[in-house]
Design a protein around this motif. Structure first.
Motif, PDB file in Angstrom:
ATOM      1  N   ARG A   1       0.856  -1.199   0.000  1.00 50.32           N
ATOM      2  CA  ARG A   1       0.000   0.000   0.000  1.00 50.32           C
ATOM      3  C   ARG A   1       0.892   1.250   0.000  1.00 50.32           C
ATOM      4  O   ARG A   1       2.065   1.194   0.354  1.00 50.32           O
ATOM      5  CB  ARG A   1      -0.932  -0.006   1.214  1.00 50.32           C
ATOM      6  CG  ARG A   1      -1.869  -1.204   1.191  1.00 50.32           C
ATOM      7  CD  ARG A   1      -2.994  -1.055   2.184  1.00 50.32           C
ATOM      8  NE  ARG A   1      -3.324  -2.337   2.794  1.00 50.32           N
ATOM      9  CZ  ARG A   1      -4.216  -2.503   3.753  1.00 50.32           C
ATOM     10  NH1 ARG A   1      -4.903  -1.459   4.209  1.00 50.32           N
ATOM     11  NH2 ARG A   1      -4.442  -3.696   4.261  1.00 50.32           N
ATOM     12  N   ASP A   2       0.298   2.359  -0.373  1.00 47.30           N
ATOM     13  CA  ASP A   2       1.069   3.590  -0.538  1.00 47.30           C
ATOM     14  C   ASP A   2       1.032   4.458   0.714  1.00 47.30           C
ATOM     15  O   ASP A   2      -0.029   4.629   1.339  1.00 47.30           O
ATOM     16  CB  ASP A   2       0.495   4.403  -1.708  1.00 47.30           C
ATOM     17  CG  ASP A   2       0.666   3.681  -3.022  1.00 47.30           C
ATOM     18  OD1 ASP A   2       1.799   3.627  -3.524  1.00 47.30           O
ATOM     19  OD2 ASP A   2      -0.341   3.145  -3.534  1.00 47.30           O
ATOM     20  N   ALA A   3       2.187   5.008   1.043  1.00 46.05           N
ATOM     21  CA  ALA A   3       2.284   6.021   2.103  1.00 46.05           C
ATOM     22  C   ALA A   3       2.936   7.259   1.507  1.00 46.05           C
ATOM     23  O   ALA A   3       3.972   7.164   0.842  1.00 46.05           O
ATOM     24  CB  ALA A   3       3.121   5.506   3.265  1.00 46.05           C
ATOM     25  N   VAL A   4       2.312   8.404   1.714  1.00 47.01           N
ATOM     26  CA  VAL A   4       2.856   9.666   1.208  1.00 47.01           C
ATOM     27  C   VAL A   4       3.292  10.496   2.415  1.00 47.01           C
ATOM     28  O   VAL A   4       2.471  10.830   3.274  1.00 47.01           O
ATOM     29  CB  VAL A   4       1.804  10.441   0.380  1.00 47.01           C
ATOM     30  CG1 VAL A   4       2.393  11.753  -0.133  1.00 47.01           C
ATOM     31  CG2 VAL A   4       1.296   9.582  -0.777  1.00 47.01           C
ATOM     32  N   VAL A   5       4.575  10.799   2.476  1.00 46.50           N
ATOM     33  CA  VAL A   5       5.123  11.574   3.590  1.00 46.50           C
ATOM     34  C   VAL A   5       5.399  12.990   3.098  1.00 46.50           C
ATOM     35  O   VAL A   5       6.162  13.173   2.143  1.00 46.50           O
ATOM     36  CB  VAL A   5       6.432  10.934   4.106  1.00 46.50           C
ATOM     37  CG1 VAL A   5       7.099  11.827   5.140  1.00 46.50           C
ATOM     38  CG2 VAL A   5       6.159   9.541   4.683  1.00 46.50           C
ATOM     39  N   VAL A   6       4.764  13.959   3.731  1.00 46.87           N
ATOM     40  CA  VAL A   6       4.982  15.364   3.381  1.00 46.87           C
ATOM     41  C   VAL A   6       5.866  15.983   4.454  1.00 46.87           C
ATOM     42  O   VAL A   6       5.441  16.184   5.587  1.00 46.87           O
ATOM     43  CB  VAL A   6       3.643  16.129   3.288  1.00 46.87           C
ATOM     44  CG1 VAL A   6       3.901  17.602   2.986  1.00 46.87           C
ATOM     45  CG2 VAL A   6       2.738  15.505   2.234  1.00 46.87           C
TER      46      VAL A   6
ATOM     47  N   ALA B   1       9.871  -1.976   7.203  1.00 47.45           N
ATOM     48  CA  ALA B   1       9.224  -2.877   8.173  1.00 47.45           C
ATOM     49  C   ALA B   1       7.800  -3.253   7.731  1.00 47.45           C
ATOM     50  O   ALA B   1       7.464  -4.438   7.642  1.00 47.45           O
ATOM     51  CB  ALA B   1       9.209  -2.235   9.556  1.00 47.45           C
ATOM     52  N   LEU B   2       6.968  -2.252   7.448  1.00 46.03           N
ATOM     53  CA  LEU B   2       5.574  -2.562   7.096  1.00 46.03           C
ATOM     54  C   LEU B   2       5.412  -2.932   5.621  1.00 46.03           C
ATOM     55  O   LEU B   2       4.369  -3.458   5.221  1.00 46.03           O
ATOM     56  CB  LEU B   2       4.649  -1.378   7.422  1.00 46.03           C
ATOM     57  CG  LEU B   2       4.087  -1.331   8.857  1.00 46.03           C
ATOM     58  CD1 LEU B   2       5.177  -1.024   9.880  1.00 46.03           C
ATOM     59  CD2 LEU B   2       2.966  -0.301   8.965  1.00 46.03           C
ATOM     60  N   GLY B   3       6.434  -2.628   4.817  1.00 47.74           N
ATOM     61  CA  GLY B   3       6.384  -3.015   3.398  1.00 47.74           C
ATOM     62  C   GLY B   3       5.575  -2.082   2.525  1.00 47.74           C
ATOM     63  O   GLY B   3       5.181  -2.455   1.418  1.00 47.74           O
ATOM     64  N   MET B   4       5.337  -0.852   3.009  1.00 46.69           N
ATOM     65  CA  MET B   4       4.555   0.085   2.196  1.00 46.69           C
ATOM     66  C   MET B   4       5.448   0.743   1.133  1.00 46.69           C
ATOM     67  O   MET B   4       6.671   0.769   1.267  1.00 46.69           O
ATOM     68  CB  MET B   4       3.918   1.158   3.094  1.00 46.69           C
ATOM     69  CG  MET B   4       2.984   0.578   4.150  1.00 46.69           C
ATOM     70  SD  MET B   4       2.194   1.849   5.169  1.00 46.69           S
ATOM     71  CE  MET B   4       0.939   2.458   4.044  1.00 46.69           C
ATOM     72  N   ARG B   5       4.783   1.265   0.085  1.00 47.12           N
ATOM     73  CA  ARG B   5       5.507   2.047  -0.925  1.00 47.12           C
ATOM     74  C   ARG B   5       5.505   3.485  -0.428  1.00 47.12           C
ATOM     75  O   ARG B   5       4.447   4.115  -0.386  1.00 47.12           O
ATOM     76  CB  ARG B   5       4.776   1.996  -2.266  1.00 47.12           C
ATOM     77  CG  ARG B   5       5.307   0.966  -3.237  1.00 47.12           C
ATOM     78  CD  ARG B   5       4.719   1.209  -4.619  1.00 47.12           C
ATOM     79  NE  ARG B   5       3.277   1.201  -4.559  1.00 47.12           N
ATOM     80  CZ  ARG B   5       2.532   0.132  -4.806  1.00 47.12           C
ATOM     81  NH1 ARG B   5       3.083  -1.002  -5.137  1.00 47.12           N
ATOM     82  NH2 ARG B   5       1.220   0.199  -4.721  1.00 47.12           N
ATOM     83  N   VAL B   6       6.664   3.993  -0.042  1.00 44.72           N
ATOM     84  CA  VAL B   6       6.720   5.317   0.572  1.00 44.72           C
ATOM     85  C   VAL B   6       7.111   6.362  -0.473  1.00 44.72           C
ATOM     86  O   VAL B   6       8.133   6.234  -1.141  1.00 44.72           O
ATOM     87  CB  VAL B   6       7.723   5.339   1.743  1.00 44.72           C
ATOM     88  CG1 VAL B   6       7.750   6.721   2.397  1.00 44.72           C
ATOM     89  CG2 VAL B   6       7.375   4.268   2.776  1.00 44.72           C
TER      90      VAL B   6
ATOM     91  N   LEU C   1      -2.889   7.542  -7.027  1.00 49.12           N
ATOM     92  CA  LEU C   1      -2.822   6.447  -6.050  1.00 49.12           C
ATOM     93  C   LEU C   1      -4.227   5.984  -5.730  1.00 49.12           C
ATOM     94  O   LEU C   1      -5.182   6.737  -5.885  1.00 49.12           O
ATOM     95  CB  LEU C   1      -2.110   6.929  -4.774  1.00 49.12           C
ATOM     96  CG  LEU C   1      -0.656   7.369  -4.946  1.00 49.12           C
ATOM     97  CD1 LEU C   1      -0.072   7.749  -3.592  1.00 49.12           C
ATOM     98  CD2 LEU C   1       0.188   6.285  -5.599  1.00 49.12           C
ATOM     99  N   PRO C   2      -4.430   4.726  -5.275  1.00 45.78           N
ATOM    100  CA  PRO C   2      -3.403   3.718  -5.090  1.00 45.78           C
ATOM    101  C   PRO C   2      -2.849   3.245  -6.430  1.00 45.78           C
ATOM    102  O   PRO C   2      -3.604   3.135  -7.406  1.00 45.78           O
ATOM    103  CB  PRO C   2      -4.108   2.592  -4.366  1.00 45.78           C
ATOM    104  CG  PRO C   2      -5.569   2.900  -4.386  1.00 45.78           C
ATOM    105  CD  PRO C   2      -5.763   4.292  -4.839  1.00 45.78           C
TER     106      PRO C   2
END
Ligand SMILES: Cc1cc2nc3c(=O)[nH]c(=O)nc-3n(C[C@H](O)[C@H](O)[C@H](O)COP(=O)(O)O)c2cc1C
Length: 215
Positions: A132-137, A167-172, A213-214
């Protein structure tokens, strides 16, 4: 029904650049239609508690004999975990405070990094957020350019990349906007044009991600 979990952590309720960018993302997400839902969590207005017991870092089956975290603390963690597990896309507003994460965001992260529940451990292949996708601003008052004396001083983005990504395997996806203090600190005024340009680019990048996204 793609769902967005939007988390803000800036203590600035009015001039925050990370909040402006997460708002641009959330607006573009909502414009895709009613199926694109959002759950918002404002860690400044409603902070989660610090993790009160080391046992909560582990899935129940991995805890030390005799570990007995309080049911109230477990319920809080379960609620925080459930919010994350429901999200197809995670959006984090992560200002740089004292070269690290806002303490409120760190407290949230401590609740969701749970070996045996959100990350694999031993025989447990538990990785529900994988892919899953994580977007860090990331908004920072100064600059951390490669080759500059402050290169590597940003200790906010790396732990998010490690915990959410490794660790969590997300797409950052990381979006940064730097020199945000140029508009308010006279000694930094010479950087105002670059700060504005970075902010515009970061906002545009957030909108593109919100529309795609996703993945
Ligand atoms: C408590 C505090 C600590 C800060 N520490 C740093 C820092 O270590 N490095 C930096 O570049 N900027 C620092 N700043 C400036 C913020 O990173 C900057 O204002 C950023 O834009 C904050 O995000 P926001 O605009 O979303 O509120 C700090 C600001 C605050 C309030």
């Amino acid at each position: 029904m793609p769902s967005l979990l939007r988390i803000d952590a800036s203590i600035d309720e009015h001039g925050s650049r990370s909040r402006a960018i997460t708002t641009a993302f959330a607006d573009a997400w909502a414009e895709r239609g009613p199926a694109f839902t959002t759950t918002a969590l404002d860690l400044h207005r409603e902070p989660v508690p610090h993790l009160p017991d080391p046992a909560l870092h582990w899935a129940p089956s991995l805890r030390q004999p005799g570990a007995a975290p309080s049911p109230e603390a477990e319920a809080v963690q379960q609620r925080i975990l459930a919010q994350l597990l429901e999200a197809d896309v995670l959006l984090l507003g992560a200002p740089l405070y004292n070269y690290s994460l806002p303490s409120t965001l760190k407290a949230w992260l401590d609740h969701v990094h749970v070996p045996g529940t959100t990350t694999p451990f031993g025989d447990l292949d538990t990785r529900p957020m994988a892919g899953r996708d994580a977007v860090v601003v990331s908004s920072r008052g100064g600059s951390y350019d490669p080759g500059s004396p402050t290169e590597g001083w940003d200790h906010a983005v790396p732990p998010l990349q490690i915990v959410l990504g490794e660790a969590l395997g997300m797409r950052v996806h990381v979006i940064t906007t730097s020199l945000t203090l140029a508009g308010s600190i006279p000694a930094m005024a010479e950087h105002a044009a670059r700060a504005d340009e970075e902010f515009a680019q970061a906002t545009a990048a957030a909108v593109v991600l919100a529309r795609t996204l996703p993945a």
